[in-house]
Design a protein around this motif. Structure first.
Motif, PDB file in Angstrom:
ATOM      1  N   ALA A 227     -75.209  86.157  13.792  1.00 37.02           N
ATOM      2  CA  ALA A 227     -74.139  86.258  12.805  1.00 37.02           C
ATOM      3  C   ALA A 227     -74.094  87.663  12.234  1.00 37.02           C
ATOM      4  CB  ALA A 227     -74.334  85.238  11.682  1.00 37.02           C
ATOM      5  N   THR A 228     -72.947  87.982  11.640  1.00 36.42           N
ATOM      6  CA  THR A 228     -72.774  89.247  10.934  1.00 36.42           C
ATOM      7  C   THR A 228     -72.262  88.955   9.531  1.00 36.42           C
ATOM      8  OG1 THR A 228     -70.455  89.549  11.584  1.00 36.42           O
ATOM      9  CG2 THR A 228     -72.129  90.340  13.123  1.00 36.42           C
ATOM     10  N   GLY A 229     -72.355  89.943   8.665  1.00 40.40           N
ATOM     11  CA  GLY A 229     -71.835  89.799   7.303  1.00 40.40           C
ATOM     12  C   GLY A 229     -70.895  90.944   6.998  1.00 40.40           C
ATOM     13  N   ALA A 230     -71.197  91.691   5.939  1.00 39.60           N
ATOM     14  CA  ALA A 230     -70.398  92.870   5.612  1.00 39.60           C
ATOM     15  C   ALA A 230     -70.752  94.035   6.525  1.00 39.60           C
ATOM     16  CB  ALA A 230     -70.621  93.267   4.158  1.00 39.60           C
ATOM     17  N   ALA A 231     -71.898  93.933   7.195  1.00 37.29           N
ATOM     18  CA  ALA A 231     -72.296  94.868   8.246  1.00 37.29           C
ATOM     19  C   ALA A 231     -72.319  94.090   9.557  1.00 37.29           C
ATOM     20  CB  ALA A 231     -73.656  95.478   7.934  1.00 37.29           C
ATOM     21  N   ALA A 232     -72.237  94.794  10.676  1.00 39.26           N
ATOM     22  CA  ALA A 232     -72.083  94.066  11.942  1.00 39.26           C
ATOM     23  C   ALA A 232     -72.612  94.866  13.128  1.00 39.26           C
ATOM     24  CB  ALA A 232     -70.607  93.730  12.171  1.00 39.26           C
TER      25      ALA A 232
ATOM     26  N   GLY B 233     -75.933  79.071   9.278  1.00 37.40           N
ATOM     27  CA  GLY B 233     -75.426  79.981   8.264  1.00 37.40           C
ATOM     28  C   GLY B 233     -75.016  81.330   8.812  1.00 37.40           C
ATOM     29  N   SER B 234     -73.953  81.914   8.250  1.00 38.61           N
ATOM     30  CA  SER B 234     -73.461  83.212   8.687  1.00 38.61           C
ATOM     31  C   SER B 234     -74.214  84.323   7.977  1.00 38.61           C
ATOM     32  CB  SER B 234     -71.956  83.322   8.407  1.00 38.61           C
ATOM     33  OG  SER B 234     -71.709  83.210   7.008  1.00 38.61           O
ATOM     34  N   GLY B 235     -73.814  85.575   8.237  1.00 42.61           N
ATOM     35  CA  GLY B 235     -74.472  86.712   7.611  1.00 42.61           C
ATOM     36  C   GLY B 235     -75.961  86.731   7.875  1.00 42.61           C
ATOM     37  N   GLY B 236     -76.743  86.841   6.812  1.00 45.18           N
ATOM     38  CA  GLY B 236     -78.196  86.878   6.947  1.00 45.18           C
ATOM     39  C   GLY B 236     -78.793  85.607   7.498  1.00 45.18           C
ATOM     40  N   GLY B 237     -78.005  84.537   7.555  1.00 45.03           N
ATOM     41  CA  GLY B 237     -78.476  83.284   8.155  1.00 45.03           C
ATOM     42  C   GLY B 237     -78.552  83.339   9.663  1.00 45.03           C
TER      43      GLY B 237
ATOM     44  N   GLY C  62     -75.167  98.103  10.641  1.00 45.01           N
ATOM     45  CA  GLY C  62     -75.564  97.103  11.641  1.00 45.01           C
ATOM     46  C   GLY C  62     -76.220  95.882  11.033  1.00 45.01           C
ATOM     47  N   ALA C  63     -75.886  94.692  11.561  1.00 46.18           N
ATOM     48  CA  ALA C  63     -76.467  93.430  11.083  1.00 46.18           C
ATOM     49  C   ALA C  63     -75.950  92.288  11.963  1.00 46.18           C
ATOM     50  CB  ALA C  63     -76.072  93.187   9.613  1.00 46.18           C
ATOM     51  N   ASP C  64     -76.573  91.102  11.972  1.00 45.26           N
ATOM     52  CA  ASP C  64     -77.778  90.811  11.200  1.00 45.26           C
ATOM     53  C   ASP C  64     -78.964  90.514  12.111  1.00 45.26           C
ATOM     54  OD1 ASP C  64     -77.684  90.182   8.059  1.00 45.26           O
ATOM     55  OD2 ASP C  64     -75.680  89.962   8.902  1.00 45.26           O
TER      56      ASP C  64
ATOM     57  N   ILE D  18     -87.121  81.970  17.032  1.00 47.12           N
ATOM     58  CA  ILE D  18     -87.740  83.295  17.082  1.00 47.12           C
ATOM     59  C   ILE D  18     -86.646  84.271  16.674  1.00 47.12           C
ATOM     60  CG2 ILE D  18     -89.035  84.953  18.446  1.00 47.12           C
ATOM     61  CD1 ILE D  18     -90.347  82.167  18.233  1.00 47.12           C
ATOM     62  N   GLU D  19     -86.802  84.894  15.510  1.00 50.48           N
ATOM     63  CA  GLU D  19     -85.753  85.764  14.979  1.00 50.48           C
ATOM     64  C   GLU D  19     -86.014  87.228  15.317  1.00 50.48           C
ATOM     65  OE1 GLU D  19     -86.656  87.359  10.664  1.00 50.48           O
ATOM     66  OE2 GLU D  19     -86.213  85.210  10.569  1.00 50.48           O
ATOM     67  N   PHE D  20     -84.919  87.907  15.649  1.00 48.63           N
ATOM     68  CA  PHE D  20     -84.930  89.342  15.901  1.00 48.63           C
ATOM     69  C   PHE D  20     -83.968  89.932  14.862  1.00 48.63           C
ATOM     70  CE2 PHE D  20     -86.011  86.991  19.640  1.00 48.63           C
ATOM     71  CZ  PHE D  20     -87.070  87.681  20.202  1.00 48.63           C
ATOM     72  N   ASP D  21     -84.519  90.289  13.719  1.00 47.51           N
ATOM     73  CA  ASP D  21     -83.746  90.529  12.505  1.00 47.51           C
ATOM     74  C   ASP D  21     -83.557  92.024  12.256  1.00 47.51           C
ATOM     75  OD1 ASP D  21     -82.650  90.456   9.918  1.00 47.51           O
ATOM     76  OD2 ASP D  21     -83.852  88.730   9.349  1.00 47.51           O
ATOM     77  N   THR D  22     -82.288  92.423  12.005  1.00 48.38           N
ATOM     78  CA  THR D  22     -81.978  93.837  11.812  1.00 48.38           C
ATOM     79  C   THR D  22     -81.492  94.143  10.394  1.00 48.38           C
ATOM     80  OG1 THR D  22     -79.695  93.560  12.580  1.00 48.38           O
ATOM     81  CG2 THR D  22     -81.367  94.061  14.245  1.00 48.38           C
ATOM     82  N   TRP D  23     -81.738  93.208   9.472  1.00 47.59           N
ATOM     83  CA  TRP D  23     -81.274  93.428   8.090  1.00 47.59           C
ATOM     84  C   TRP D  23     -82.369  93.009   7.120  1.00 47.59           C
ATOM     85  CZ3 TRP D  23     -77.147  96.072   6.467  1.00 47.59           C
ATOM     86  CH2 TRP D  23     -76.784  95.988   5.118  1.00 47.59           C
ATOM     87  N   ASP D  24     -82.557  93.802   6.083  1.00 44.78           N
ATOM     88  CA  ASP D  24     -83.558  93.509   5.062  1.00 44.78           C
ATOM     89  C   ASP D  24     -82.967  92.543   4.037  1.00 44.78           C
ATOM     90  OD1 ASP D  24     -85.374  93.449   2.987  1.00 44.78           O
ATOM     91  OD2 ASP D  24     -85.356  95.615   2.617  1.00 44.78           O
ATOM     92  N   ASN D  25     -83.458  91.294   4.062  1.00 39.14           N
ATOM     93  CA  ASN D  25     -83.001  90.279   3.116  1.00 39.14           C
ATOM     94  C   ASN D  25     -84.013  90.024   2.008  1.00 39.14           C
ATOM     95  OD1 ASN D  25     -80.340  89.301   4.161  1.00 39.14           O
ATOM     96  ND2 ASN D  25     -81.569  88.955   5.999  1.00 39.14           N
TER      97      ASN D  25
END
Length: 283
Positions: A222-227, A110-114, A93-95, A126-133
């Protein structure tokens, strides 16, 4: 009489709240007034009409902003309430998603972690972030933060959440900015009930951040290699500092209480009519 006064008070409060509303989407069966960018689209999740910022597919980016810029109050104050749902995780799951106020245009960053936000200047997010960058996320894959200027290195961050952001449950957030004091408050809950105290607070001069009194408001993801699927379920935005205490649409329990209250009022009126008729018959 007391019950009737309470019912009247509820109706008056609802009317007062309605006058202050600027943008209200109780669902997304109609997206008039919004500019959908990238992968964003209105869809039905099987039970309701939602605004899906991204499907659960790799390399997706989407945003939805007000079609026309909003004119904020003279002190730049605003209040908003929205409910979202992040689910259908692929590869962990991301991002995540971002509520954003920005001035450039209706766009996607920006896509992915952006998260569709990174790189959009003159913006508050206000970010609701589900990936550790990494260090910018304080090494957390489940956090909420306040971002400025298109940067995802949050100026303040909460990683001790009582819920999993991408757990497939509805989460509601309230964001209020008091332009007279410069205080930005962010609240969130998984039960739809507004917390009394803010979960995150930060003092900021929004006039300096935006540089104008007009701005686009909306969401990015956005999503990256996980979604994951990133859905906005409902949204209300007010152009001035006017905290939204009650939901835009009463929750089922609230409807039940209102119906019960109206039933009590009706019963009281019927008893009064019966008593009056009896007295007249004896007179």
């Amino acid at each position: 009489m007391k019950t009737m006064m309470m019912a009247a008070g509820l109706l008056m409060a609802a009317a007062t709240g309605a006058q202050a509303q600027s943008i209200v989407y109780n669902d997304f069966s109609n997206t008039n007034g919004l500019k959908l960018n990238g992968s964003a689209q209105a869809t039905n999740d099987g039970t309701r009409d939602v605004l899906r910022l991204t499907p659960s597919g790799i390399g997706q980016a989407g945003s939805a902003f007000s079609l026309l810029p909003r004119t904020l109050s003279a002190d730049y104050g605003f209040s908003t309430r929205f409910t979202f749902n992040i689910a259908n995780n692929y590869n962990g799951g991301a991002d995540g998603l971002v509520f954003a106020i920005q001035t450039l245009s209706n766009t996607v960053g920006g896509s992915g972690g952006g998260m569709g936000y990174q790189g959009i200047a003159n913006t508050l997010g206000i970010e609701f972030d589900t990936w550790d960058n990494g260090p910018g996320d304080d090494f957390s894959d489940n956090h909420i933060g306040i971002d400025l200027g298109g940067s995802l290195s949050s100026v303040v961050l909460d990683k001790n959440l009582p819920f999993q952001l991408d757990g497939g449950k509805d989460i509601t957030s309230w964001v209020d900015y008091d332009g007279t004091t410069g205080k930005l408050d962010v609240r969130y809950a998984a039960d739809g009930i507004r917390p009394i105290l803010a979960n995150l607070s930060y003092n900021v001069n929004l006039a300096d951040v935006l540089g104008t009194t007009t701005a686009f408001v909306g969401f990015t993801s956005a999503t990256g290699a996980a979604a994951s699927t990133h859905d906005i379920v409902s949204w209300e935005f007010r152009d001035s500092f006017s905290p939204i205490v009650t939901p835009a649409v009463p929750e089922p329990a609230t409807w039940a209480m209102m119906i019960l209250g109206f039933g009590v009022v009706g019963s009281a009126l019927r008893r009064r009519r019966v008593a009056t008729t009896a007295r007249l018959a004896l007179a």
